[in-house]
Design an enzyme around this catalytic site. Structure first.
Site, short mmCIF file in Angstrom:
data_model
loop_
_atom_site.label_atom_id
_atom_site.label_comp_id
_atom_site.label_asym_id
_atom_site.label_seq_id
_atom_site.Cartn_x
_atom_site.Cartn_y
_atom_site.Cartn_z
N ASN A 88 45.75 -20.18 5.55
CA ASN A 88 46.56 -19.78 4.40
C ASN A 88 46.70 -18.27 4.31
OD1 ASN A 88 44.34 -18.50 3.42
ND2 ASN A 88 44.05 -19.81 1.67
N ARG A 126 57.33 -20.13 4.99
CA ARG A 126 56.15 -20.70 5.65
C ARG A 126 55.40 -21.67 4.75
NH1 ARG A 126 50.78 -17.75 7.11
NH2 ARG A 126 49.98 -19.04 8.80
N HIS A 169 60.17 -17.56 12.83
CA HIS A 169 59.44 -16.30 13.07
C HIS A 169 60.37 -15.12 13.26
CE1 HIS A 169 55.59 -18.63 14.43
NE2 HIS A 169 55.81 -18.70 13.14
C1 HEM Z 1 55.06 -24.02 15.96
C2 HEM Z 1 53.91 -23.80 15.38
C3 HEM Z 1 53.65 -22.60 14.52
C4 HEM Z 1 52.57 -21.78 14.62
C5 HEM Z 1 51.40 -21.93 15.58
C6 HEM Z 1 52.74 -20.75 13.64
C7 HEM Z 1 51.82 -19.74 13.41
C8 HEM Z 1 52.02 -18.68 12.55
C9 HEM Z 1 51.09 -17.60 12.35
C10 HEM Z 1 49.73 -17.48 12.99
C11 HEM Z 1 51.66 -16.72 11.49
C12 HEM Z 1 51.08 -15.40 11.00
C13 HEM Z 1 50.16 -15.58 9.85
C14 HEM Z 1 49.46 -14.29 9.55
O1 HEM Z 1 48.61 -13.88 10.34
O2 HEM Z 1 49.75 -13.63 8.52
C15 HEM Z 1 52.95 -17.25 11.15
C16 HEM Z 1 53.82 -16.64 10.28
C17 HEM Z 1 55.01 -17.21 9.88
N1 HEM Z 1 55.47 -18.46 10.21
FE1 HEM Z 1 54.74 -19.65 11.65
N2 HEM Z 1 53.91 -20.94 12.97
C18 HEM Z 1 54.51 -22.06 13.48
C19 HEM Z 1 55.67 -22.63 13.04
C20 HEM Z 1 56.42 -22.17 11.98
C21 HEM Z 1 57.50 -22.89 11.35
C22 HEM Z 1 57.93 -24.31 11.71
C23 HEM Z 1 57.98 -22.09 10.36
C24 HEM Z 1 59.10 -22.34 9.38
C25 HEM Z 1 60.16 -23.03 9.65
C26 HEM Z 1 57.22 -20.86 10.40
C27 HEM Z 1 57.46 -19.77 9.61
C28 HEM Z 1 56.67 -18.64 9.57
C29 HEM Z 1 57.01 -17.45 8.80
C30 HEM Z 1 58.27 -17.24 7.99
C31 HEM Z 1 55.95 -16.56 8.98
C32 HEM Z 1 55.81 -15.17 8.34
C33 HEM Z 1 54.97 -15.28 7.10
C34 HEM Z 1 54.83 -13.97 6.34
O3 HEM Z 1 55.73 -13.13 6.38
O4 HEM Z 1 53.81 -13.80 5.66
N3 HEM Z 1 56.27 -20.96 11.37
N4 HEM Z 1 53.14 -18.44 11.79
C1 LIG Z 2 45.64 -17.07 -1.55
C2 LIG Z 2 44.41 -17.80 -1.17
O1 LIG Z 2 44.12 -18.83 -1.69
N1 LIG Z 2 43.68 -17.23 -0.20
C3 LIG Z 2 42.47 -17.84 0.33
C4 LIG Z 2 42.65 -18.22 1.78
O2 LIG Z 2 41.48 -18.72 2.36
C5 LIG Z 2 40.39 -17.83 2.33
C6 LIG Z 2 39.22 -18.50 3.01
O3 LIG Z 2 39.52 -18.72 4.33
C7 LIG Z 2 40.06 -17.44 0.88
O4 LIG Z 2 39.03 -16.48 0.87
C8 LIG Z 2 41.31 -16.88 0.20
O5 LIG Z 2 41.06 -16.63 -1.15
#
Ligand code: HEM
Ligand SMILES: CC(=O)N[C@H]1CO[C@H](CO)[C@@H](O)[C@@H]1O
Ligand SMILES: *[C@@H]1O[C@H](CO)[C@@H](O)[C@H](O)[C@H]1NC(C)=O
Ligand SMILES: *[C@@H]1O[C@H](CO)[C@@H](O)[C@H](O)[C@H]1NC(C)=O
Ligand SMILES: *[C@@H]1O[C@H](CO)[C@@H](O)[C@H](O)[C@H]1NC(C)=O
Ligand SMILES: *[C@@H]1O[C@H](CO)[C@@H](O)[C@H](O)[C@H]1NC(C)=O
Length: 320
Positions: A90, A59, A188
């Protein structure tokens, strides 16, 4: 040269740069021949300890590329907390220290040669492979930018609540088409999400204490058990049961109305993206592995800095 030739020549140059000219597979072949092997050695150790970092690291490259292009700005620290990494989206970006570890290993062998932007691209590929995805060749030759801005993330990164119109427009603005959108959303298939990224779909979706009617009610029920109202900390797997396996499950889930985000579910609302979802879930993902590599290479060309512009940072978290 005639004026016409000059114009054509200039156009080609401009378009070429926009399409990632200056990048190539094996850019470090002569200057740091083992660059990718050095990255892979560190990543093999990291993933042995924590394969769960594959999600955040994949991501991270996506977030880097969508804000100012793939030029490593996501990695910069800011003393005033106004860099990209200080922005709300982030939240789950973890693994910055892993990038520092890779950078240190590269600086030891080839000082000042390999950019942080390229490290992110290689690490993203290695994350895919480590979770069982298909290997693809990464283009390299990116240089690092020197600006990172919190406010730019809000306009360039798409929210999980985005509808299909917004998603297509957001990808198109970066030179990516609807196929890239559905293929890259397949990222995802690995990783986790905070409850807060989708709980609007579980509680009070339209203000009548209801859930999103487009989500399978059984899945709503399961998710409500994991995510109470206003939970900001709990993580759930986006592909339950195989969040560290780069498989085709994501497409199957979305066709069963079990996509976690509105942005996942929205892919059923366009004929091209919905046809892709159905095809991959019916054929066991026969082309997904290959398609993902193709779209990742395309994504890796967004707004790159090449040639002698920019810099090669010595430490990924600060400018030289
Ligand atoms: C199409 C639009 C996209 C949206 C709106 C989106 C949104 C999100 C959101 C909201 C999360 C969860 C973050 C959290 O709450 O911890 C997430 C996780 C993730 N996204 Fe997306 N994403 C998009 C596209 C992509 C793309 C293009 C990739 C990579 C090719 C990607 C890879 C990932 C991965 C691997 C995670 C898991 C991260 C983790 O394990 O911490 N996403 N995404
Ligand atoms: C890892 C990191 O930089 N986390 C930051 C993400 O953004 C929030 C504010 O929205 C910070 O509080 C975190 O430290
Ligand atoms: C900057 O960020 C890195 C993560 O890459 C962190 O380990 C480091 O402590 C930070 N350094 C400073 C000076 O803020
Ligand atoms: C960033 O790079 C640009 C272009 O290379 C340069 O003009 C500018 O002075 C640099 N800014 C900082 C803060 O280093
Ligand atoms: C999609 O979302 C945008 C931005 O929130 C909104 O302006 C637009 O009306 C929505 N389109 C549809 C078809 O719902
Ligand atoms: C649900 O939304 C409505 C309308 O926005 C609001 O009046 C109500 O307080 C909300 N209920 C809860 C439990 O948050």
């Amino acid at each position: 040269m005639s004026t016409f030739a000059k114009v054509v020549c200039c156009l080609v140059l401009v378009l070429g740069v926009a399409n990632g000219q200056g990048l190539k597979v094996g850019f470090y072949e002569r200057t740091c021949p083992n660059a990718e092997a050095i990255v892979n050695e560190v990543m093999t150790t990291v993933f042995k300890e924590a394969l769960s970092l594959s999600g955040p690291l994949l991501r991270m490259h996506f977030h880097d590329c969508f804000v100012r292009g793939c030029e490593g700005s996501i990695l910069l620290n800011s003393s005033t907390h106004t860099a990209e990494k200080d922005s709300p989206p982030n939240l789950s970006l973890r693994g910055y220290q892993v990038i520092d570890r890779v950078k240190a290993a590269l600086e030891k062998k080839c000082p000042g040669i390999v950019s942080c932007a390229d490290i992110l691209a290689i690490v993203a590929r290695d994350s895919v492979v480590a979770t069982g995805g298909k290997f693809y060749n990464v283009e390299t030759g990116r240089r690092d930018g020197n600006v990172s801005s919190l406010s730019e993330t809000l306009t360039n990164l798409l929210p999980p609540t985005a509808n299909i119109t917004t998603l297509i427009a957001g990808f198109s603005a970066k030179g990516l088409n609807v196929i890239d959108l559905v293929v890259l959303s397949g990222g995802h298939t690995i990783g986790t999400s905070h409850c807060s990224s989708f709980s609007n779909r579980l509680y009070n979706f339209t203000g009548k204490n209801d859930a999103d009617p487009s989500m399978d009610p059984k899945y709503v029920k399961e998710l409500k058990k994991r995510c109470k109202i206003n939970d900001q900390t709990t993580l759930v797997e986006m592909d339950p049961g195989s969040d560290r396996k780069f498989d085709v499950d994501y497409f199957t889930l979305v066709t069963k109305r079990r996509g976690l985000f509105t942005s996942d579910q929205a892919l059923l609302k366009n004929t091209v993206t919905s046809a892709y979802l159905t095809a991959q879930s019916n054929n066991g993902g026969s082309t997904f592995g290959h398609d993902f590599g193709v779209s990742m290479v395309k994504m890796g060309r967004i707004g790159v800095i090449t040639g002698s512009a920019g810099q090669i940072r010595k430490f990924c978290y600060k400018n030289n």
